[in-house]
Every structure is written in structure tokens, then in C-alpha cells.
Design an enzyme around this catalytic site. Structure first.
Site, short mmCIF file in Angstrom:
data_model
loop_
_atom_site.label_atom_id
_atom_site.label_comp_id
_atom_site.label_asym_id
_atom_site.label_seq_id
_atom_site.Cartn_x
_atom_site.Cartn_y
_atom_site.Cartn_z
N LYS A 13 -16.05 -27.21 140.75
CA LYS A 13 -16.46 -27.50 141.96
C LYS A 13 -16.91 -29.04 142.35
O LYS A 13 -16.48 -29.86 142.88
CB LYS A 13 -17.52 -26.68 142.47
CG LYS A 13 -17.37 -25.22 142.49
CD LYS A 13 -18.33 -24.30 143.30
CE LYS A 13 -19.66 -24.37 142.48
NZ LYS A 13 -19.65 -23.80 141.24
N ARG A 88 -24.95 -19.19 147.89
CA ARG A 88 -24.91 -18.45 146.89
C ARG A 88 -25.20 -17.16 146.89
O ARG A 88 -25.50 -16.28 145.84
CB ARG A 88 -25.58 -19.17 145.95
CG ARG A 88 -24.75 -20.20 144.78
CD ARG A 88 -25.87 -20.91 144.15
NE ARG A 88 -25.46 -21.28 142.70
CZ ARG A 88 -25.12 -22.60 142.25
NH1 ARG A 88 -25.11 -23.51 143.13
NH2 ARG A 88 -25.16 -22.79 141.07
N ARG A 127 -19.88 -29.80 128.95
CA ARG A 127 -19.94 -30.65 130.19
C ARG A 127 -21.14 -31.79 129.92
O ARG A 127 -21.96 -31.44 129.33
CB ARG A 127 -20.53 -29.86 131.29
CG ARG A 127 -20.76 -30.44 132.56
CD ARG A 127 -20.26 -29.53 133.91
NE ARG A 127 -21.48 -28.84 134.11
CZ ARG A 127 -21.70 -28.08 134.90
NH1 ARG A 127 -20.70 -27.69 136.03
NH2 ARG A 127 -22.84 -27.22 135.32
N ARG A 160 -26.82 -31.00 130.55
CA ARG A 160 -27.97 -30.53 131.27
C ARG A 160 -28.75 -29.26 130.46
O ARG A 160 -28.00 -28.66 129.80
CB ARG A 160 -27.25 -29.73 132.72
CG ARG A 160 -26.76 -30.76 133.64
CD ARG A 160 -25.99 -30.28 134.57
NE ARG A 160 -26.40 -28.72 134.99
CZ ARG A 160 -25.69 -28.40 136.20
NH1 ARG A 160 -24.75 -28.92 136.82
NH2 ARG A 160 -25.78 -27.15 136.51
N ARG A 171 -26.35 -17.87 134.03
CA ARG A 171 -25.90 -18.42 135.25
C ARG A 171 -24.72 -17.52 135.57
O ARG A 171 -24.48 -17.13 136.72
CB ARG A 171 -25.54 -19.82 135.07
CG ARG A 171 -26.82 -20.57 134.83
CD ARG A 171 -26.83 -22.05 134.67
NE ARG A 171 -25.87 -22.80 135.29
CZ ARG A 171 -25.05 -23.72 134.92
NH1 ARG A 171 -25.06 -23.98 133.85
NH2 ARG A 171 -24.51 -24.30 136.08
P1 AMP Z 1 -25.32 -26.15 140.17
O1 AMP Z 1 -25.45 -27.66 139.77
O2 AMP Z 1 -24.55 -25.95 141.50
O3 AMP Z 1 -24.79 -25.32 139.06
O4 AMP Z 1 -26.79 -25.49 140.41
C1 AMP Z 1 -27.83 -25.86 139.54
C2 AMP Z 1 -29.20 -24.69 139.67
O5 AMP Z 1 -29.75 -25.35 140.86
C3 AMP Z 1 -28.76 -23.50 139.92
O6 AMP Z 1 -28.59 -22.64 138.60
C4 AMP Z 1 -29.72 -22.91 140.47
O7 AMP Z 1 -31.01 -22.69 139.74
C5 AMP Z 1 -30.02 -23.98 141.50
N1 AMP Z 1 -29.12 -23.88 142.92
C6 AMP Z 1 -28.11 -24.75 143.06
N2 AMP Z 1 -27.63 -24.26 144.50
C7 AMP Z 1 -28.30 -23.22 144.78
C8 AMP Z 1 -28.36 -22.36 145.91
N3 AMP Z 1 -27.46 -22.29 146.91
N4 AMP Z 1 -29.24 -21.21 145.70
C9 AMP Z 1 -30.20 -21.18 144.91
N5 AMP Z 1 -30.38 -21.94 143.97
C10 AMP Z 1 -29.19 -22.97 143.77
#
Ligand code: AMP
Length: 216
Positions: A13, A88, A127, A160, A171
């Protein structure tokens, strides 16, 4: 144009978004990036979010919804925006609908990026992210020109904490349980476009996404 990129962690994404924002001339709103910036700066939000993020769990809906409501009111969102990693949960999607109604905004499309699970795992393990600008790389599929350095700003690349194997499993299962119901949610509203992204070049996938989203 306002659209959502829906897809599991590792679907690409962030990578597709960085190209789509040039095509549509709109900002990318990545809740993950915003949360990571808050953790780095040590804000209240960052402190509240960090534990959930490190474990691969979702941050509580009320924190995320407030963040999005503020962000989409900013001036750069006037021509539209791309939501990456939000919503989400079904509760977040309901809240988004409410915020859009309140602000007289219309959601144009939801793109469902489909990637096989073993491909996701490989991508997440490989990544790397730039410490400075957040640029995305992959040691297997999208390596930087100079090992460990960002092509765009020369910043140091890092892995990360939530891209470690145990957290990745978490995840992916959080996605299955809490986020994947959004596929049926938006399909029912006739908003969904499915895009296959297990293989193929990044440019081809971006082209398929932009054809599905269309132009205003
Ligand atoms: P991402 O970079 O999108 O994979 O997000 C990293 C982490 O941020 C996720 O594993 C969640 O802990 C938190 N996070 C990001 N977006 C959301 C969301 N819309 N709702 C809840 N937690 C989020």
C-alpha cells in the site's frame, strides 16, 4: 478524488501510494506513518500507541478516528486524499462515513489489494524503511541503489520492530479477524475494486489501481 487502499500488511500500500499521489496530485494519509512520527517525537498519542504497534495490535479506534478527522480538514486535502491503512475495523469505517457526511465529502472508491499470504510474509521480512523520510524499500524486491541508504534523501534504512517474524504473524491474523470484514462491507456498498498484486511490476499494479479508481 478520495479513495481508500485496503489490503493486508505487506500488500504494498505504501509503495503504490507514493506513486498514486503523483498521478492524482493528492496527499497520502497513512495512519501507520502518522503514528510512527508521533512515537518518534514522543507525543501523547505516540506514547499511547507504541505498545499496540510493537505487538502488531490495532491502536484503539477512538485515537485513530480523532487523528483522521483532524487530518482530512487540513488545506492540502481540499483536492482529495488517499487513505492508506485506514479504516482497519468496521467501527472505523462507520466513523469515517459519519465524518464524511458531516464534512460533505464523498468516497469515490475502495481498492482491495489482494496478495497471497506466503508472498506477504516474504515482503514483510525483506522490508526496510528510511529513518529520515519514511521511504519504503525491500532487500528482495525493491533494493536501494546503495545498500542501507535511502535513494531519495540518503537517510539510514532500518527494519521496523513490527516486521519481525512473530509480530508479522500477529499482524496478518489481526488483518484477517478485524480488517478483512471491510471487504464485504464495501462490496455491499458497490464501492470495491479488486486488484491482484501477488506478482507483476509495481508500475503495472499502480496502473491497474488508477484504472479502477478512474479520473474525475
Ligand atoms: P502500518 O504502517 O499501516 O502497517 O501500521 C503500523 C501499525 O500502526 C499497525 O500495526 C497498528 O498498530 C497501527 N495502526 C495503523 N493504522 C491503524 C488503524 N487504522 N487502526 C488501528 N491501528 C492502526
Amino acid at each position: 478524488m478520495i479513495f481508500i487502499l485496503l489490503g493486508p500488511p505487506g500488500a504494498g500500500k505504501g509503495t503504490y501510494s507514493s506513486k498514486l499521489i503523483d498521478i492524482y496530485k493528492i496527499p497520502q494519509i497513512s495512519t501507520g506513518d502518522i503514528l510512527r512520527a508521533n512515537v518518534k517525537e514522543g507525543t501523547d498519542l505516540g506514547r499511547q500507541a507504541k505498545d499496540y504497534m510493537d505487538k502488531g495490535l490495532l491502536v484503539p479506534d477512538e485515537l485513530i478516528v480523532a487523528l483522521i478527522e483532524d487530518r482530512i480538514q487540513e488545506k492540502d486535502c481540499k483536492p482529495g486524499f488517499l487513505l492508506d491503512g485506514f479504516p482497519r475495523t468496521v467501527e472505523q469505517a462507520d466513523a469515517l462515513e459519519f465524518i464524511f457526511k458531516k464534512n460533505k465529502l464523498t468516497l469515490d472508491k475502495v481498492v482491495n489489494i489482494i496478495v497471497e499470504k506466503d508472498v506477504l510474509f516474504k515482503r514483510l521480512i525483506g522490508r526496510r524503511m528510511c529513518k529520515n523520510c519514511g521511504g519504503n524499500y525491500n532487500v528482495n524486491t525493491l533494493p536501494p541503489k546503495v545498500e542501507g541508504k535511502c535513494d531519495k534523501c540518503g537517510g539510514e534504512l532500518y527494519q521496523r520492530t513490527d516486521d519481525q517474524p512473530a509480530t508479522i504473524e500477529n499482524r496478518l491474523s489481526v488483518y484477517d479477524k478485524q480488517t478483512s470484514p471491510l471487504i464485504a462491507y464495501y462490496r455491499k456498498k458497490n464501492m470495491l475494486a479488486d486488484i491482484q498484486a501477488s506478482s507483476g511490476s509495481i508500475d503495472d499494479i499502480v496502473k491497474n489501481i488508477s484504472e479502477a479508481v478512474g479520473k474525475k
